[in-house]
Design an enzyme around this catalytic site. Structure first.
Site, PDB file in Angstrom:
ATOM      1  N   GLU A  90       0.823  -1.204   0.000  1.00  0.00           N
ATOM      2  CA  GLU A  90       0.000   0.000   0.000  1.00  0.00           C
ATOM      3  C   GLU A  90       0.860   1.259   0.000  1.00  0.00           C
ATOM      4  OE1 GLU A  90      -1.900  -2.997   2.921  1.00  0.00           O
ATOM      5  OE2 GLU A  90       0.068  -2.557   2.047  1.00  0.00           O
ATOM      6  N   CYS A 116      -1.924  -3.884   7.365  1.00  0.00           N
ATOM      7  CA  CYS A 116      -1.497  -4.089   8.748  1.00  0.00           C
ATOM      8  C   CYS A 116      -1.928  -2.907   9.618  1.00  0.00           C
ATOM      9  CB  CYS A 116       0.010  -4.303   8.825  1.00  0.00           C
ATOM     10  SG  CYS A 116       0.984  -2.872   8.314  1.00  0.00           S
ATOM     11  N   ALA A 203      15.538 -43.496  -9.747  1.00  0.00           N
ATOM     12  CA  ALA A 203      16.945 -43.828  -9.969  1.00  0.00           C
ATOM     13  C   ALA A 203      17.047 -45.276 -10.429  1.00  0.00           C
ATOM     14  CB  ALA A 203      17.768 -43.648  -8.690  1.00  0.00           C
ATOM     15  N   SER A 209      20.949 -41.451 -11.067  1.00  0.00           N
ATOM     16  CA  SER A 209      19.708 -40.716 -11.308  1.00  0.00           C
ATOM     17  C   SER A 209      19.890 -39.460 -12.150  1.00  0.00           C
ATOM     18  CB  SER A 209      19.076 -40.302  -9.969  1.00  0.00           C
ATOM     19  OG  SER A 209      19.947 -39.444  -9.253  1.00  0.00           O
ATOM     20  N   TRP A 211      20.752 -37.728 -15.651  1.00  0.00           N
ATOM     21  CA  TRP A 211      19.524 -37.031 -15.303  1.00  0.00           C
ATOM     22  C   TRP A 211      18.343 -37.780 -15.903  1.00  0.00           C
ATOM     23  CZ3 TRP A 211      20.149 -33.628 -11.658  1.00  0.00           C
ATOM     24  CH2 TRP A 211      21.339 -32.903 -11.570  1.00  0.00           C
ATOM     25  N   ARG A 248      20.537 -21.940  -9.048  1.00  0.00           N
ATOM     26  CA  ARG A 248      21.484 -21.623 -10.120  1.00  0.00           C
ATOM     27  C   ARG A 248      20.698 -21.424 -11.414  1.00  0.00           C
ATOM     28  NH1 ARG A 248      23.196 -26.016  -7.528  1.00  0.00           N
ATOM     29  NH2 ARG A 248      22.877 -27.450  -9.277  1.00  0.00           N
ATOM     30  N   GLU A 336      13.641 -32.105  -1.058  1.00  0.00           N
ATOM     31  CA  GLU A 336      14.303 -32.843  -2.135  1.00  0.00           C
ATOM     32  C   GLU A 336      15.084 -33.962  -1.476  1.00  0.00           C
ATOM     33  OE1 GLU A 336      16.178 -30.683  -5.335  1.00  0.00           O
ATOM     34  OE2 GLU A 336      15.406 -28.775  -4.558  1.00  0.00           O
ATOM     35  N   GLY A 338      15.253 -38.524  -0.413  1.00  0.00           N
ATOM     36  CA  GLY A 338      15.161 -39.881  -0.913  1.00  0.00           C
ATOM     37  C   GLY A 338      13.885 -40.572  -0.482  1.00  0.00           C
TER      38      GLY A 338
END
Length: 408
Positions: A90, A116, A203, A209, A211, A248, A336, A338
């Site tokens: 705002e 707020c 995998a 795994s 890619w 990245r 991320e 297993g």
């Protein structure tokens, strides 16, 4: 709960001829024409939500909020909250209008979250709107923060400002699912990411795994990391892949906090994700043991924060672990991990959303799966999910799914 539209993916060619894929948040341009007499509240709120999404990677631990100022169907100014400690949406919109020589008196403000009413690092937005002479405020949803929680709406009404609520509320809640989760449950919104083959394998049997999915899907995972406050994994994934778990290929202002579940602090201190600051959640009872305490001292000496959480033997109480992350002001947590940690989180009912990247290839029955659930002997025992969005991304599919026990 996905937000792929927040980034524009583009390609550019470097001087050496190499093609680089990148992405950038793209602010919407000023409305042309600015006069939209046919637009209703929902249309203006849709623009405010688009503005709020510009803060997807930067506002943590604050919510993502957008604001549009309008008078008599004429667009006046936009604003959105960009970073914690800076002006709220705002205030940004009012400043933009002032810089353009405009007058906010008599305007309607469309805001994606209740203004707020308290003074934190910035002043109360409801007061700024009242002082500016805004005569009506349209709000998508009330603020779940106990410091606000309807008080902003009451303050606006006490100042003689007309208030309308609930316009675009579902979209606003999706945009701030993590903030809402932390305010209401004391823990982050947990998004579990899995890249897998068409036959549901993550995998090969030998662990290879990289890619399974294509470059576009992997870039999209970096988008998920950019939007997350933290990325979590376990020691199995750390030992198998030594992941960095950073962002990245995207222009971001901050990196997510990297979090490791490691009850006994067995991870090698040289692991890539433990460089440059991270959090390790360890079993609190084991931290009293001399050998474990020494390992904690080594990690803390290189800038890692070691937090003890309740545990049963060598297994952490995962619900308590999430509460600990909520205490660190983590809104959105990307997992991320297993198959064992994935299964433990799913079985405990701690996963709010799943993102599956599905590649058009078959890895065979000896390959590994995404979650070590079961064994099941009846179909009724299977872990049930409900589909959300599904879209192609490069040669792969991105499938969103929610545990069926969740009410949305």
């Amino acid at each position: 709960m996905t937000s792929a539209m927040s980034f524009e993916i583009f390609e550019r060619q470097t001087a050496s001829g190499m093609v680089v894929r990148a992405a950038a948040l793209m602010p919407p341009p000023p409305l042309q024409p600015a006069f939209r007499p046919d637009w209703q509240d929902a249309d203006w709120m849709a623009r405010a939500l688009q503005l709020a999404a510009l803060g997807l990677t930067t506002t943590t631990p604050n919510p993502r909020v957008g604001c549009v100022l309008v008078r008599d169907g004429q667009w006046l100014a936009d604003g959105w909250h960009q970073r914690a400690g800076e002006g709220h949406a705002e205030v940004q919109a009012l400043r933009a209008l002032q810089a353009a020589g405009g007058d906010p008196r008599g305007a309607t403000a469309y805001v994606t979250l209740e203004p707020c009413s308290h003074t934190g690092r910035t002043g109360p937005c409801c007061q700024a709107l009242a002082v500016a002479g805004v005569h009506r405020v349209v709000v998508a949803m009330t603020d779940p923060n106990p410091q606000v929680a309807g008080r902003g709406l009451l303050a606006l009404q006490a100042a003689g400002i007309a208030v309308t609520t609930g316009v675009g509320s579902a979209a606003a809640a999706r945009l701030n699912a993590g903030f809402i989760s932390r305010m209401e449950r004391g823990q982050p919104w947990v998004r579990l990411k899995v890249g897998m083959s068409l036959d549901g394998r993550t995998a090969l049997g030998n662990g290879i795994s990289q890619w399974i999915t294509g470059a576009a899907a992997r870039l999209d995972v970096h988008r998920l990391r950019a939007e997350a406050c933290a990325v979590l994994t376990g020691t199995g994934t750390l030992r198998a892949d030594d992941p960095q778990l950073d962002v990245r290929g995207l222009p971001v202002e901050r990196q997510p906090l990297r979090v490791l579940i490691d009850a006994t602090l067995s991870a090698p201190p040289a692991a890539r994700m433990l460089q440059g600051g991270a959090v390790v959640l360890a079993a609190a009872p084991l931290l009293a043991q001399t050998a474990v305490r020494r390992r904690a001292d080594v990690l803390e000496g290189q800038g890692v924060q070691v937090i003890g959480v309740p545990a049963s033997g060598r297994y952490l109480d995962l619900a308590a672990a999430l509460q600990a992350l909520g205490g660190l002001a983590i809104n959105d947590l990307l997992v991320e991990a297993g198959s064992r940690l994935n299964a433990a989180l799913l079985a405990a009912g701690l996963v709010d959303e799943c993102i599956f990247y599905l590649a058009p290839r078959l890895l065979g029955e000896q390959a590994r799966g995404p979650a070590a659930l079961g064994p099941f002997i009846e179909l009724q025992q299977a872990f049930a999910l409900r589909f959300g969005e599904c879209c192609p991304i490069g040669a792969d599919l991105r499938i969103q799914a929610f545990p069926s026990h969740l009410p949305f």
